[in-house]
Design an enzyme around this catalytic site. Sequence first.
Site, PDB file in Angstrom:
ATOM      1  N   LYS A 138     -14.163   9.831   8.794  1.00  0.00           N
ATOM      2  CA  LYS A 138     -13.222   9.027   8.021  1.00  0.00           C
ATOM      3  C   LYS A 138     -13.789   8.763   6.626  1.00  0.00           C
ATOM      4  O   LYS A 138     -14.978   8.446   6.487  1.00  0.00           O
ATOM      5  CB  LYS A 138     -12.990   7.718   8.770  1.00  0.00           C
ATOM      6  CG  LYS A 138     -11.938   6.795   8.204  1.00  0.00           C
ATOM      7  CD  LYS A 138     -11.796   5.585   9.124  1.00  0.00           C
ATOM      8  CE  LYS A 138     -10.740   4.608   8.624  1.00  0.00           C
ATOM      9  NZ  LYS A 138     -10.627   3.442   9.527  1.00  0.00           N
ATOM     10  N   SER A 213      -6.002   2.642  10.643  1.00  0.00           N
ATOM     11  CA  SER A 213      -6.324   3.307   9.386  1.00  0.00           C
ATOM     12  C   SER A 213      -7.059   4.646   9.555  1.00  0.00           C
ATOM     13  O   SER A 213      -7.281   5.354   8.591  1.00  0.00           O
ATOM     14  CB  SER A 213      -7.175   2.376   8.515  1.00  0.00           C
ATOM     15  OG  SER A 213      -8.395   2.047   9.162  1.00  0.00           O
ATOM     16  N   SER A 237      -7.843  -0.106  14.244  1.00  0.00           N
ATOM     17  CA  SER A 237      -7.794   1.037  13.330  1.00  0.00           C
ATOM     18  C   SER A 237      -8.236   2.356  13.926  1.00  0.00           C
ATOM     19  O   SER A 237      -7.954   3.412  13.369  1.00  0.00           O
ATOM     20  CB  SER A 237      -8.642   0.750  12.087  1.00  0.00           C
ATOM     21  OG  SER A 237      -8.152  -0.384  11.411  1.00  0.00           O
TER      22      SER A 237
END
Length: 544
Positions: A138, A213, A237
């Site tokens: 990420k 996210s 997330s």
Amino acid sequence: MLRQIRRDTQMEIVATVVRFVCKSFLFLLYCLFGPFFKLRTLKKRQQCTSIDNQILLLSATKIAQKIRMKKIRCEEVIVAYVERCKEVNPVLNAVVENRYETALREAREIDDFLKSTTINETRIAHEKPLLGVPITIKESIAVQGMSHSVGMKESSPSRATRDADVVMRIREAGGIPLLVSNTPELCLWWHTFNKVTGATRNPYDTRRTPGGSSGGEAALLGAGASLLSLCSDIAGSARLPAMFCGVFGHKPTPNWVSVEGHKPGSTDVNWPSYFAIGVMVRYAIDLPLVLTAISQSNEARIGFNKKVRLKDMRFFYMTNSGSIVTNSPDSDMKNAIHKLVKYLETTHGVKVQKTNFENMRSAFEISTTILLRLENTYSMFNRSDDPKKSKNAFLETLKYIFFQSSYTYPALLYGLLKNIGERFPRSYYNTMIEKKMQLKQQFEKMLGNNGVLIYPSFISSAPYPHEIMYNACNFTYLMIFNTLGLPVTQCPLGFDKNRLPIGLQIVANPGCDHLTIAVAQEIERAFGGWQEPSLVEKKSYNAA
């Protein structure tokens, strides 16, 4: 005593008002925008193409073993994943920046090392358990030299000057980073889009959100373009995208994995208790492998690898949060839970008890109040790296209304909510802390060191992107466990009537990650785990 009763009554009135205002506002948004968001149904559904290279269907555990035994070259593995990423990214838009050429060079170096080394396989497995295994990361987790803007539009895009602790550990274990993936702006939303990279799409239905996210990571995993993923979790997330994209996601026990090197971060002393860097994987067998590699203590390394028999465990379940602010899960989600309950009882002879927690009714207020009061959290409104660049939330919102702001609406909404949350009475915050502690004690007492809770991951499969807006309260299903500091594994459990992945959470007390991982591995054995998108279209799946 009378003063305490009066205080409790006042706090309950405040909580009731908060619930009513939130529920009414979101219902209004649904009425105003819902019909327009549903227009995406008119677009043609697309999915990622089928997987032809069988290397892509091997677990990381198996790939690492084959590389050590020289049954497969590391370069072959990296080439397979690079080609798959290039194939699916035009559909997904999940990659922010790649390091494919560097990864291929590192793979060749590993192959050369294995040709000449006299070190035996056992020692390599111990010292370099991820040798040659590709991993995607990420963008919010620092990878030296790679983009680290986290979706924030700036004149000088940020680049990581050093690896985050978890990335350093991945490299030390022999893993090969392939790329950094897309996030919402500063990870501040449950749908992955920003004004730099754009929106990421779901590999099972490109009209749908992959969640956020960690949506870029989940999309790549679901598409078979990633095998192991480093992600993060402050309000679901990692677990929400994992569910929306049909893979496993794990939020570990607080402080078992370092959170150093993540953006945004916070200097609040409680930040590591609520925020976690975790992992997503396609195969549950790989959870201990990657979690052990990124662990920062022997306690964690031992904890992730403890063995347990399911018949020695205790099981509990809930089918909704009990809060009037959240919606109840749909029939497909509830059926998935009942399917697992039935399986455990008939196959393993255990009793799965339905349970309830009084304070779970206040999960929304507890979570939002506590998380919004975290101090010195990095954002565009609190630029700790350059205070002069900090923005005013209300002014930026006005600019957004007149199309003059460079920020996305979720980031602005966060700024407004944080301003409001910080102005709530301290007594209200203290009441929520008390309720949180009572709820955590209830979990500790009920689950002990051998119990798990089966709980919905969300109310439905992946919605259309901007439907996230009026589902905001429903993320309580996820973020309450951040607030409580409990380890959780999200597990895929089939598909709903729309042929979209659904799943559920397995929750345990701190230090009991091995319990949730054991259940995840059993769920994979019994129900199949991840299924590639192109095959779902050809089969008739039923979550019941």
